[in-house]
Scaffold this motif. Sequence first.
Motif, PDB file in Angstrom:
ATOM      1  N   ILE A 131      69.256  83.558  16.038  1.00  0.00           N
ATOM      2  CA  ILE A 131      68.798  84.943  15.917  1.00  0.00           C
ATOM      3  C   ILE A 131      67.270  85.006  15.758  1.00  0.00           C
ATOM      4  O   ILE A 131      66.584  85.791  16.421  1.00  0.00           O
ATOM      5  N   SER A 132      66.720  84.181  14.859  1.00  0.00           N
ATOM      6  CA  SER A 132      65.265  84.227  14.626  1.00  0.00           C
ATOM      7  C   SER A 132      64.492  83.730  15.848  1.00  0.00           C
ATOM      8  O   SER A 132      63.380  84.208  16.130  1.00  0.00           O
ATOM      9  N   ILE A 133      65.067  82.782  16.600  1.00  0.00           N
ATOM     10  CA  ILE A 133      64.431  82.350  17.848  1.00  0.00           C
ATOM     11  C   ILE A 133      64.292  83.535  18.802  1.00  0.00           C
ATOM     12  O   ILE A 133      63.231  83.787  19.376  1.00  0.00           O
ATOM     13  N   TYR A 134      65.368  84.305  18.936  1.00  0.00           N
ATOM     14  CA  TYR A 134      65.354  85.431  19.870  1.00  0.00           C
ATOM     15  C   TYR A 134      64.429  86.545  19.391  1.00  0.00           C
ATOM     16  O   TYR A 134      63.712  87.150  20.196  1.00  0.00           O
ATOM     17  N   LEU A 135      64.414  86.806  18.091  1.00  0.00           N
ATOM     18  CA  LEU A 135      63.523  87.840  17.563  1.00  0.00           C
ATOM     19  C   LEU A 135      62.058  87.488  17.793  1.00  0.00           C
ATOM     20  O   LEU A 135      61.253  88.328  18.205  1.00  0.00           O
ATOM     21  N   GLY A 136      61.701  86.238  17.516  1.00  0.00           N
ATOM     22  CA  GLY A 136      60.331  85.787  17.748  1.00  0.00           C
ATOM     23  C   GLY A 136      59.950  85.868  19.215  1.00  0.00           C
ATOM     24  O   GLY A 136      58.849  86.309  19.572  1.00  0.00           O
ATOM     25  N   LEU A 137      60.872  85.466  20.066  1.00  0.00           N
ATOM     26  CA  LEU A 137      60.633  85.481  21.506  1.00  0.00           C
ATOM     27  C   LEU A 137      60.380  86.896  22.015  1.00  0.00           C
ATOM     28  O   LEU A 137      59.447  87.146  22.794  1.00  0.00           O
ATOM     29  N   GLU A 138      61.176  87.851  21.555  1.00  0.00           N
ATOM     30  CA  GLU A 138      61.016  89.231  22.012  1.00  0.00           C
ATOM     31  C   GLU A 138      59.739  89.864  21.456  1.00  0.00           C
ATOM     32  O   GLU A 138      59.073  90.633  22.155  1.00  0.00           O
ATOM     33  N   LEU A 139      59.390  89.547  20.214  1.00  0.00           N
ATOM     34  CA  LEU A 139      58.147  90.067  19.642  1.00  0.00           C
ATOM     35  C   LEU A 139      56.950  89.578  20.446  1.00  0.00           C
ATOM     36  O   LEU A 139      56.046  90.358  20.786  1.00  0.00           O
ATOM     37  N   MET A 140      56.954  88.302  20.786  1.00  0.00           N
ATOM     38  CA  MET A 140      55.871  87.748  21.599  1.00  0.00           C
ATOM     39  C   MET A 140      55.856  88.375  22.990  1.00  0.00           C
ATOM     40  O   MET A 140      54.811  88.808  23.491  1.00  0.00           O
ATOM     41  N   SER A 141      57.018  88.456  23.616  1.00  0.00           N
ATOM     42  CA  SER A 141      57.092  88.938  24.997  1.00  0.00           C
ATOM     43  C   SER A 141      56.661  90.390  25.117  1.00  0.00           C
ATOM     44  O   SER A 141      55.922  90.758  26.045  1.00  0.00           O
ATOM     45  N   LEU A 142      57.094  91.255  24.190  1.00  0.00           N
ATOM     46  CA  LEU A 142      56.738  92.676  24.268  1.00  0.00           C
ATOM     47  C   LEU A 142      55.226  92.873  24.164  1.00  0.00           C
ATOM     48  O   LEU A 142      54.646  93.704  24.864  1.00  0.00           O
ATOM     49  N   ALA A 143      54.590  92.092  23.284  1.00  0.00           N
ATOM     50  CA  ALA A 143      53.130  92.175  23.153  1.00  0.00           C
ATOM     51  C   ALA A 143      52.443  91.685  24.430  1.00  0.00           C
ATOM     52  O   ALA A 143      51.458  92.275  24.890  1.00  0.00           O
ATOM     53  N   LEU A 144      52.970  90.634  25.046  1.00  0.00           N
ATOM     54  CA  LEU A 144      52.368  90.095  26.268  1.00  0.00           C
ATOM     55  C   LEU A 144      52.531  91.054  27.446  1.00  0.00           C
ATOM     56  O   LEU A 144      51.624  91.196  28.275  1.00  0.00           O
ATOM     57  N   TYR A 145      53.693  91.730  27.533  1.00  0.00           N
ATOM     58  CA  TYR A 145      53.875  92.723  28.605  1.00  0.00           C
ATOM     59  C   TYR A 145      52.771  93.774  28.539  1.00  0.00           C
ATOM     60  O   TYR A 145      52.175  94.150  29.550  1.00  0.00           O
ATOM     61  N   ALA A 146      52.504  94.262  27.319  1.00  0.00           N
ATOM     62  CA  ALA A 146      51.485  95.299  27.139  1.00  0.00           C
ATOM     63  C   ALA A 146      50.087  94.766  27.439  1.00  0.00           C
ATOM     64  O   ALA A 146      49.252  95.464  28.022  1.00  0.00           O
ATOM     65  N   LEU A 147      49.818  93.526  27.050  1.00  0.00           N
ATOM     66  CA  LEU A 147      48.497  92.939  27.294  1.00  0.00           C
ATOM     67  C   LEU A 147      48.203  92.811  28.791  1.00  0.00           C
ATOM     68  O   LEU A 147      47.085  93.092  29.242  1.00  0.00           O
ATOM     69  N   ILE A 148      49.198  92.382  29.560  1.00  0.00           N
ATOM     70  CA  ILE A 148      48.988  92.200  30.998  1.00  0.00           C
ATOM     71  C   ILE A 148      48.664  93.534  31.661  1.00  0.00           C
ATOM     72  O   ILE A 148      47.849  93.610  32.587  1.00  0.00           O
ATOM     73  N   ALA A 149      49.264  94.605  31.163  1.00  0.00           N
ATOM     74  CA  ALA A 149      49.036  95.938  31.735  1.00  0.00           C
ATOM     75  C   ALA A 149      47.911  96.698  31.050  1.00  0.00           C
ATOM     76  O   ALA A 149      47.799  97.911  31.190  1.00  0.00           O
ATOM     77  N   LEU A 150      47.058  95.983  30.315  1.00  0.00           N
ATOM     78  CA  LEU A 150      46.026  96.653  29.510  1.00  0.00           C
ATOM     79  C   LEU A 150      45.031  97.432  30.381  1.00  0.00           C
ATOM     80  O   LEU A 150      44.563  98.494  29.983  1.00  0.00           O
ATOM     81  N   ARG A 151      44.738  96.914  31.552  1.00  0.00           N
ATOM     82  CA  ARG A 151      43.862  97.655  32.483  1.00  0.00           C
ATOM     83  C   ARG A 151      44.737  98.604  33.305  1.00  0.00           C
ATOM     84  O   ARG A 151      45.173  98.298  34.412  1.00  0.00           O
ATOM     85  N   ARG A 152      44.983  99.774  32.734  1.00  0.00           N
ATOM     86  CA  ARG A 152      45.946 100.700  33.329  1.00  0.00           C
ATOM     87  C   ARG A 152      45.503 101.217  34.696  1.00  0.00           C
ATOM     88  O   ARG A 152      46.328 101.658  35.490  1.00  0.00           O
ATOM     89  N   ASP A 153      44.203 101.174  34.972  1.00  0.00           N
ATOM     90  CA  ASP A 153      43.697 101.664  36.249  1.00  0.00           C
ATOM     91  C   ASP A 153      43.665 100.578  37.322  1.00  0.00           C
ATOM     92  O   ASP A 153      43.237 100.815  38.449  1.00  0.00           O
TER      93      ASP A 153
END
Length: 494
Positions: A131-153
């Motif tokens: 469970i903690s492996i999956y929680l950590g993985l999703e926390l990291m992944s969600l932040a990375l998704y947003a970072l990649i799309a940081l330049r919205r234009d």
Amino acid sequence: MMQSQIDFALATPEILLLIFGLAILLVDAVSNHPERKPTFLLTMLALGVLTVVSAVQWKNGVAGATFNGLYVTDELSHLLKIASYVAVAVTLIYGRVYAQVRDMLKGGELYVLTLFALLGQMVMISSGNLISIYLGLELMSLALYALIALRRDNVVATEAAMKYFVLGALASGFLLYGMSMIYGATGHLDLGEVSKVIAAGKAEKMALVFGIVFLVSGLAFKLGAVPFHMWVPDVYQGSPTAVTLILGGAPKLAAFAITLRLLVDGLHGLAADWQPMLMILAVLSLAIGNLTAIAQTNFKRMLAYSTISHMGFVLLGLMSGSVAGKPELSSAAYGASLFYMLTYVLTTLASFGIVLLLSRQGFECEHIDDLKGLNRRSPWHAAIVLLLMFSLAGIPPLVGFYAKLAVLQSLISAGHIALAVIAVMFSLIGAFYYLRVVKVVYFDEPAADAAPMAATCGQRGVLSINGALILVLGLLPGGLMALCVQAIRSSLSL
């Protein structure tokens, strides 16, 4: 290992990072500084404090499990967390000017999201439960998704974020489905308990094997191994280069940590089932990574395929680790794999650091031709590029050579001589595209509009130290290797 119900002291780094992250979020909300300097300085302070805390815990021998086994602190977690702090700090130093001139610092999202991605990585590194492996993985992944799309234009960055999001969700589904099958077969989520049930022969073998297939598939995606590598070149090329480095540095350490925890701590009794899977992934990664990199003209894309090939070496080290009745060979093999991953991340930081320092307002240093004549403009940075490319190619006396040699020794010790020959053969093929970069840097004429490197003193200093470590660790690798082997011996159930 001592286990307690609740011991918040063991999770001090994560608690501190969460407090720092929330505080920086609040400070940034009221800050009007156009360059987000207070946010940057607070982020560096947070990483410095975390490094000290983890180092003190390591020195004092702090180890144990808490939150009913969900969270584990040991030498391996201390080592990987400190490496992650350093990787994130170096990444943010390299990428600060790049982000500033591209209007990525209108808000402090770059720093806050990077810290929360780091928090997810720390949870992954210290996970003792599915469970903690999956929680950590999703926390990291969600932040990375947003970072990649940081330049919205930026259409290319948005496309890269969508690709990573869709494929990342698929990989997370693979992992979750595999975990559910492991739970169904053993009745436990705790990795230690799973291992005991498997050792006692009480688990449903067929369900376990299917679970391992899905688990290994999900892990291969996070590491970027073939055939789950499709996202790597597109996301590396499409992301803003500062974010590419955030993605290609510390997250690799966290992915390596959960691979060790799952396969070695939890599923060691089924090594005969997952070793052939890792072998296939490793050989395919070496072949596809090196052969496809030869055809690349985009430097970031070439480094992406280079990453895929290096993950092949990491997997070879992991698959040669489980040798029945020989724990010393197992610890040496896993230690070699850990050493390889640490030194690979160190080299990646400097490689993308060069790209960031050569980029400027209105110009992205993305193509190999953008490095033409770098020796004329900056002999010192050209020398660093030479060190990096030679290290990635595995040429002595640089650290990349020793890392490859350690993995090859583990393969031969485990009796996989044919695999060692294959690995050497593909390394020789891979040397071509690294040497091509050196040729461009030293022997090609610079472009007519080539501008001098506009880097700060801090960036130049960090890059110089980064490059020097590639040589120093190649000449004196014993200390770090001993540290890696000791961390493996004291932390994993071999």
